[in-house]
Scaffold this motif. Structure first.
Motif, short mmCIF file in Angstrom:
data_model
loop_
_atom_site.label_atom_id
_atom_site.label_comp_id
_atom_site.label_asym_id
_atom_site.label_seq_id
_atom_site.Cartn_x
_atom_site.Cartn_y
_atom_site.Cartn_z
N ASN A 89 1.75 3.81 -3.87
CA ASN A 89 2.57 4.45 -4.90
C ASN A 89 3.96 3.82 -5.01
N GLY A 90 4.23 2.80 -4.21
CA GLY A 90 5.51 2.10 -4.28
C GLY A 90 6.63 2.73 -3.48
N ASN A 91 6.33 3.71 -2.65
CA ASN A 91 7.35 4.37 -1.85
C ASN A 91 7.35 3.76 -0.45
N THR A 92 8.00 2.62 -0.32
CA THR A 92 7.98 1.88 0.95
C THR A 92 8.71 2.61 2.06
#
Length: 139
Positions: A89-92
């Motif tokens: 989801n791109g939430n590193t």
């Protein structure tokens, strides 16, 4: 010597043929009941079933719910799964936090992911060093 005995035992257990209905009946009958009692492994298995659509209809929200419940109860594979989902989801930052927790519990896959994140610059050298120190006693 002990390692070879252990690996032979694991191979024997894993390779033993079992009817799919036997191994799946626990997932459908036993897991919901034990999940209601707060069993982390049962929540994890239910999460996998909803993720893969095995025996139930695929449902990403139920998958997420059961993975979160298992992770809160200390299941390292569930938390690793949540970290992977956060990365997708791109939430590193959240993925990094999940993997730091599982790495301190002894998860080698989390160490590999944190190493990759370090190479890209999402994990600091200090964080990686502290995780590696915490990982050693856990394994």
């Amino acid at each position: 010597m002990l390692g070879s005995k252990c690996s032979r035992f694991v191979k024997r257990v894993v390779m033993r043929p079992t009817p799919s209905t036997q191994s799946f009946s626990f997932g459908l009958v036993g897991a919901p009941f034990t999940a209601e009692l707060g069993n982390a492994e049962a929540h994890y298995k239910l999460g996998l079933m909803y993720h893969q659509g095995r025996g139930v209809e695929k449902n990403k929200w139920k998958n997420l719910y059961h993975m979160e419940e298992a992770a809160v109860r200390g299941h390292p594979n569930a938390r690793y799964h949540l970290g992977s989902r956060e990365l997708e989801n791109g939430n590193t930052e959240r993925a990094r936090k999940h993997w730091i927790i599982t790495a301190t519990l002894g998860c080698d896959h989390s160490i590999a992911m944190l190493m990759e994140m370090f190479k890209v610059g999402f994990v600091s050298k200090e964080d990686l060093a502290s995780v590696l120190r915490a990982h050693q006693p856990a394994i």
